[in-house]
Design a protein around this motif. Structure first.
Motif, PDB file in Angstrom:
ATOM      1  N   VAL A 552       0.989  -1.131  -0.045  1.00  0.00           N
ATOM      2  CA  VAL A 552      -0.038   0.109   0.128  1.00  0.00           C
ATOM      3  C   VAL A 552       0.840   1.117  -0.023  1.00  0.00           C
ATOM      4  O   VAL A 552       0.586   1.864  -0.749  1.00  0.00           O
ATOM      5  CB  VAL A 552      -0.949  -0.075   1.226  1.00  0.00           C
ATOM      6  CG1 VAL A 552      -1.724   1.300   1.386  1.00  0.00           C
ATOM      7  CG2 VAL A 552      -1.938  -1.113   1.121  1.00  0.00           C
ATOM      8  N   TYR A 553       1.922   1.007   0.902  1.00  0.00           N
ATOM      9  CA  TYR A 553       2.821   2.399   1.040  1.00  0.00           C
ATOM     10  C   TYR A 553       3.540   2.614  -0.306  1.00  0.00           C
ATOM     11  O   TYR A 553       3.770   3.764  -0.824  1.00  0.00           O
ATOM     12  CB  TYR A 553       3.821   1.964   2.041  1.00  0.00           C
ATOM     13  CG  TYR A 553       5.072   3.163   2.012  1.00  0.00           C
ATOM     14  CD1 TYR A 553       4.782   4.490   2.305  1.00  0.00           C
ATOM     15  CD2 TYR A 553       6.123   2.658   1.509  1.00  0.00           C
ATOM     16  CE1 TYR A 553       6.064   5.251   2.437  1.00  0.00           C
ATOM     17  CE2 TYR A 553       7.360   3.537   1.708  1.00  0.00           C
ATOM     18  CZ  TYR A 553       7.155   5.002   1.961  1.00  0.00           C
ATOM     19  OH  TYR A 553       8.134   5.690   2.024  1.00  0.00           O
ATOM     20  N   LEU A 554       4.081   1.532  -0.904  1.00  0.00           N
ATOM     21  CA  LEU A 554       4.855   1.551  -2.283  1.00  0.00           C
ATOM     22  C   LEU A 554       3.895   2.176  -3.547  1.00  0.00           C
ATOM     23  O   LEU A 554       4.427   2.785  -4.183  1.00  0.00           O
ATOM     24  CB  LEU A 554       5.682   0.214  -2.500  1.00  0.00           C
ATOM     25  CG  LEU A 554       6.610  -0.006  -1.468  1.00  0.00           C
ATOM     26  CD1 LEU A 554       7.143  -1.529  -1.742  1.00  0.00           C
ATOM     27  CD2 LEU A 554       7.744   0.915  -1.673  1.00  0.00           C
ATOM     28  N   GLY A 555       2.706   1.628  -3.372  1.00  0.00           N
ATOM     29  CA  GLY A 555       1.870   1.909  -4.232  1.00  0.00           C
ATOM     30  C   GLY A 555       1.426   3.403  -4.253  1.00  0.00           C
ATOM     31  O   GLY A 555       1.312   4.092  -5.614  1.00  0.00           O
ATOM     32  N   ASN A 556       1.160   3.843  -3.226  1.00  0.00           N
ATOM     33  CA  ASN A 556       1.124   5.408  -3.042  1.00  0.00           C
ATOM     34  C   ASN A 556       2.367   6.334  -3.322  1.00  0.00           C
ATOM     35  O   ASN A 556       2.237   7.217  -4.004  1.00  0.00           O
ATOM     36  CB  ASN A 556       0.712   5.668  -1.363  1.00  0.00           C
ATOM     37  CG  ASN A 556      -0.841   4.980  -1.282  1.00  0.00           C
ATOM     38  OD1 ASN A 556      -1.381   4.815  -2.068  1.00  0.00           O
ATOM     39  ND2 ASN A 556      -0.857   5.127   0.099  1.00  0.00           N
ATOM     40  N   SER A 557       3.435   5.480  -3.239  1.00  0.00           N
ATOM     41  CA  SER A 557       4.703   6.361  -3.586  1.00  0.00           C
ATOM     42  C   SER A 557       4.835   6.342  -4.963  1.00  0.00           C
ATOM     43  O   SER A 557       5.110   7.383  -5.608  1.00  0.00           O
ATOM     44  CB  SER A 557       5.693   5.713  -2.735  1.00  0.00           C
ATOM     45  OG  SER A 557       5.745   5.598  -1.334  1.00  0.00           O
ATOM     46  N   GLN A 573      11.058  -2.294  -5.663  1.00  0.00           N
ATOM     47  CA  GLN A 573      10.936  -2.962  -4.480  1.00  0.00           C
ATOM     48  C   GLN A 573       9.387  -3.467  -4.134  1.00  0.00           C
ATOM     49  O   GLN A 573       9.058  -4.378  -3.647  1.00  0.00           O
ATOM     50  CB  GLN A 573      11.044  -1.663  -3.309  1.00  0.00           C
ATOM     51  CG  GLN A 573      10.728  -2.076  -1.881  1.00  0.00           C
ATOM     52  CD  GLN A 573      11.786  -3.241  -1.376  1.00  0.00           C
ATOM     53  OE1 GLN A 573      13.045  -2.739  -1.677  1.00  0.00           O
ATOM     54  NE2 GLN A 573      11.499  -4.077  -0.666  1.00  0.00           N
ATOM     55  N   TYR A 574       8.537  -2.790  -5.049  1.00  0.00           N
ATOM     56  CA  TYR A 574       7.151  -3.190  -5.115  1.00  0.00           C
ATOM     57  C   TYR A 574       6.982  -4.466  -5.708  1.00  0.00           C
ATOM     58  O   TYR A 574       6.281  -5.313  -5.416  1.00  0.00           O
ATOM     59  CB  TYR A 574       6.328  -2.059  -5.837  1.00  0.00           C
ATOM     60  CG  TYR A 574       4.866  -2.183  -6.289  1.00  0.00           C
ATOM     61  CD1 TYR A 574       3.894  -1.881  -5.205  1.00  0.00           C
ATOM     62  CD2 TYR A 574       4.295  -2.952  -7.070  1.00  0.00           C
ATOM     63  CE1 TYR A 574       2.708  -2.041  -5.448  1.00  0.00           C
ATOM     64  CE2 TYR A 574       3.131  -3.428  -7.301  1.00  0.00           C
ATOM     65  CZ  TYR A 574       2.078  -2.914  -6.276  1.00  0.00           C
ATOM     66  OH  TYR A 574       0.737  -3.172  -6.430  1.00  0.00           O
TER      67      TYR A 574
END
Length: 745
Positions: A552-557, A573-574
């Motif tokens: 979720v964090y990487l997708g938002n980033s 990383q995702y």
């Protein structure tokens, strides 16, 4: 002496594990908690039960309390696990059954150890101190926590994106911020209300019977009532009043003549039918509930549930599988829910007629037992040495549970609290960071918890059984209009309440001579399950939960990052985290959909960036086919997954873009046909979703089927009138424009 010392050791370790399972469950209610965190509670429950089995191995005979309850309980949990065989979503069926099984292990463990009053009092004090801590947190949340969070996010609105919520939870989070109702550590205000009404009767009995410390008890009792009112859970309040009313009615009926009792009971039954008719077929009771729809919505859920029962009459849909069938039968204006908001009806839906018979048997046995249980003894007195031992155990439980919940991020939001305190002029006290505030709150929380335990430990607990019975009755009534039996914390507390009542019963327990091989097999089975949970299930599920949050964090980033090199690093990383998550949660439809969408997006980007002559058509076709096949793994675990079929429509539509760009008409038509077939399957599962109808209309319009497209658009518009919250104004306007355009041609 050797055996006695070992037995004491087993008991201490088991009591610590059981208490940790009870305390942690309060901080991990379960409805929005990942499987890994729930697996931790399962492990503690199983480990506590393991020491029960180990201790019992050295006994010549096994003591069984309340055989009349044991049989229906075993049949009930057996039915839950048996339903896995025909459940569509087998993972959800196993998950819910494991939650219930851990509760039952705690029930049997408490029944085994609480042979003396000192152990029984330990559990009562633990439960009451946990409850009071939750009440304090709820009051904090109402007066400080939620206002602090609102102030913090209003001052720094960009921080909402940093919270890393899934898109599906963003509206839910915003609603939580807007409403002034408390929910404590629970997901829903109604769940906190259901938890509170378990304890208010018990506190009322303590206030009535205890001769000392009435002022403190009065404060706790009033605070509990205040917390209940702050939930604004009408169902919880009505259930508590109904339980007290039924208790009063029973006392009155016992003193009346049989004819008067029959007339009074018949009048209450008739009144219930009249109430249902007024809610369903008139508007005179619309003032009850939020926006006048609370009861009406529940009736809509129940009627959809009855339709599901009609099509799955004998064995039901499988435990935890209501949500996969609800969308097919829901009214267009009814809300999207995962539970039917009636614990008994939900069990009937998921286990059918066979499960309902077992549930009726269980309920009958429980209430027969409650009716015949009379406790007139107090829990006062006891060995001071044992009191000190249990107090030490409790301190260890408090430190471990609160520390672990803090590490797992299930405690206070310190950043918003720090901002709020600074806005009040306390910035000089917290200049460095949130860490000092975190340690301070953690220390005072543990101290308060310990003081609460010591306070209740000084009581005699006269008429304890009456308070527990009224709490169970409130729970039973609230189950008619909510999901208490499916809410892990409330369900667990119900079984602990029942185990304490079993221990309070003065009847002699039955002893059974178990052969040595039977004892060894029992020990090995429990040991293997504990090892499985310890070394594989819990670590894997905890890692999976961490990876999901990371995704979720990487997708938002990826959506917000501007720097090219940093975006590439985040993308790598995702990909790695997604692969690791799929390895652990291959059955998770959301993860499989993420991977499939990622693959198709890469394929689209590749086709658009390359010369058409350099692209191998067979290789591209094989890649797209394998992508769909990999996604179809989901159907083995969730055959009626709405998310799966919606993703399938998206993927085939993306394929049509690829083949259109490649000028491959035959492949384009095949992908278009499969997209249409997937949409038809999606609408068969969820025929009343505006978004799906809109997309279906666009697909039909693109194929030149104007009449079919008009039907889809008109149905979507009709549903948007019934449920305006399911569509944005601009989208509704677009549907109207498409209808006008098609009619004009």
């Amino acid at each position: 002496m050797e055996q006695s010392s070992l037995s004491m050791l087993y008991r201490c370790v088991s009591l610590w594990l059981i208490a940790c399972a009870i305390a942690l469950r309060l901080f991990l209610p379960g409805l929005t908690v990942e499987m890994g965190e729930n697996a931790l509670v399962w492990l503690l429950a199983w480990a506590g039960f393991l020491f029960v089995v180990v201790d019992a191995m050295f006994s010549q005979k096994w003591q069984i309390r309340q055989v009349g309850l044991t049989l229906p309980i075993i049949l009930w949990i057996g039915m839950a696990f048996f339903s896995i065989l025909w459940a569509g979503d087998k993972v959800q069926a196993i998950y819910q059954s494991m939650i219930w099984l851990s509760d039952l292990l705690l029930f049997f463990s408490v029944c085994y150890w609480a042979k003396e009053k000192s152990v029984l009092k330990y559990f009562v004090c633990l439960l009451l101190s946990c409850f009071c801590l939750e009440v304090v947190f709820s009051l904090y949340q109402y007066f400080i926590g939620l206002p602090a969070m609102r102030s913090y996010l209003y001052a720094y609105p960009e921080l909402v994106k940093e919270i890393d919520l899934p898109k599906s939870m963003e509206n839910f989070f915003q609603t939580k911020l807007r409403i002034p109702h408390v929910f404590g550590h629970f997901t829903l205000t109604n769940s906190l209300g259901g938890y509170i009404i378990l304890y208010i009767p018990l506190l009322g009995i303590l206030l009535w019977k205890e001769k000392k410390k009435k002022i403190v008890l009065s404060v706790i009792f009033i605070s509990s009532l205040a917390a209940l009112c702050m939930t604004a859970s009408r169902g919880s309040i009505l259930s508590l009043l109904a339980a007290l009313g039924i208790f009063t009615l029973v006392l009155v009926l016992k003193s009346l003549k049989p004819k008067i009792s029959i007339v009074l009971s018949s009048s209450l039954l008739l009144g219930s039918f009249v109430f249902y008719a007024l809610v369903q077929y008139s508007s005179c009771l619309d003032f009850i509930g939020k926006y006048g729809l609370t009861f009406v919505m529940r009736i809509a859920y129940w009627e959809a549930g009855l339709k599901i029962i009609a099509n799955n009459f004998l064995f039901g849909t499988g435990v935890g599988n209501f949500k996969h069938h609800y969308y097919t039968y829901k009214y267009p204006w009814a809300e999207e829910v995962n539970k039917v908001h009636n614990g008994y009806l939900e069990w009937t839906i998921e286990t059918g007629f066979a499960g309902t018979l077992i549930l009726c048997f269980l309920v009958w046995k429980i209430f027969s037992f409650l009716q015949n249980t009379h406790d007139k003894e107090s829990l006062s007195g006891g060995n001071q040495e044992e009191k000190n031992l249990f107090f030490t155990l409790f301190v260890c439980v408090a430190v471990f549970s609160l520390s672990l919940s803090g590490i797992m991020g299930r405690s206070f939001d310190f950043s918003s609290l720090h901002h709020w305190l600074c806005s009040l002029g306390f910035e000089n006290f917290f200049q460095s960071s949130d860490s000092a505030l975190a340690y301070m709150i953690g220390f005072f929380s543990i101290l308060l918890w310990i003081l609460l335990y010591r306070f209740f430990d000084s009581m005699s607990f006269e008429n304890l059984a009456l308070g527990l019975k009224l709490g169970i009755l409130s729970f039973a009534i609230h189950n008619f209009i909510d999901i208490d039996f499916y809410e892990p914390t409330i369900s667990q507390n119900f079984w602990i309440f029942l185990s304490i009542l079993v221990c309070l019963e003065n009847k002699k327990n039955i002893l059974y001579a178990i052969p040595v091989p039977g004892r060894v097999v029992s020990f090995l089975i429990v040991l293997l399950i504990v090892c499985q949970l310890s070394f594989y299930s819990m670590p894997s599920l905890m890692q999976l939960a961490h990876l999901k949050k990371s995704l979720v964090y990487l997708g938002n980033s990826l959506e917000t990052e501007k720097n090219k090199s940093e975006k590439e690093r985040v993308a790598r990383q995702y990909t790695e985290d997604l692969q690791d998550a799929l390895r652990l949660g291959y059955w998770d439809d959301k993860l499989q959909i993420l991977q499939a969408k990622k693959n198709i997006q890469e394929a689209v980007a590749f086709v658009y960036s390359q010369s058409k002559e350099k692209i191998s058509i067979p290789h591209l076709q094989l890649f797209l086919e394998n992508n769909i096949k990999q996604l179809e793994v989901v159907t083995k675990y969730k055959p009626k997954s709405v998310a799966f079929y919606f993703a399938l429509v998206f993927l085939y539509q993306e394929e049509t873009r690829i083949w259109d760009d490649m000028h491959r008409k035959e492949n384009y038509e095949i992908a278009e046909k499969k997209a249409q077939e997937s949409m038809e399957k999606l609408l068969a599962i969820y025929p009343e979703k505006i978004l799906f109808l809109k997309i279906a209309g666009e697909m039909a319009e693109k194929k030149g089927k104007k009449q079919k497209a008009l039907e889809y658009y008109q149905k979507a518009l009709y549903i948007s009138d019934l449920d305006p919250n399911d569509i944005e104004k601009t989208e509704r306007q677009n549907i109207i424009q498409r209808i006008l355009f098609l009619r004009s041609r």
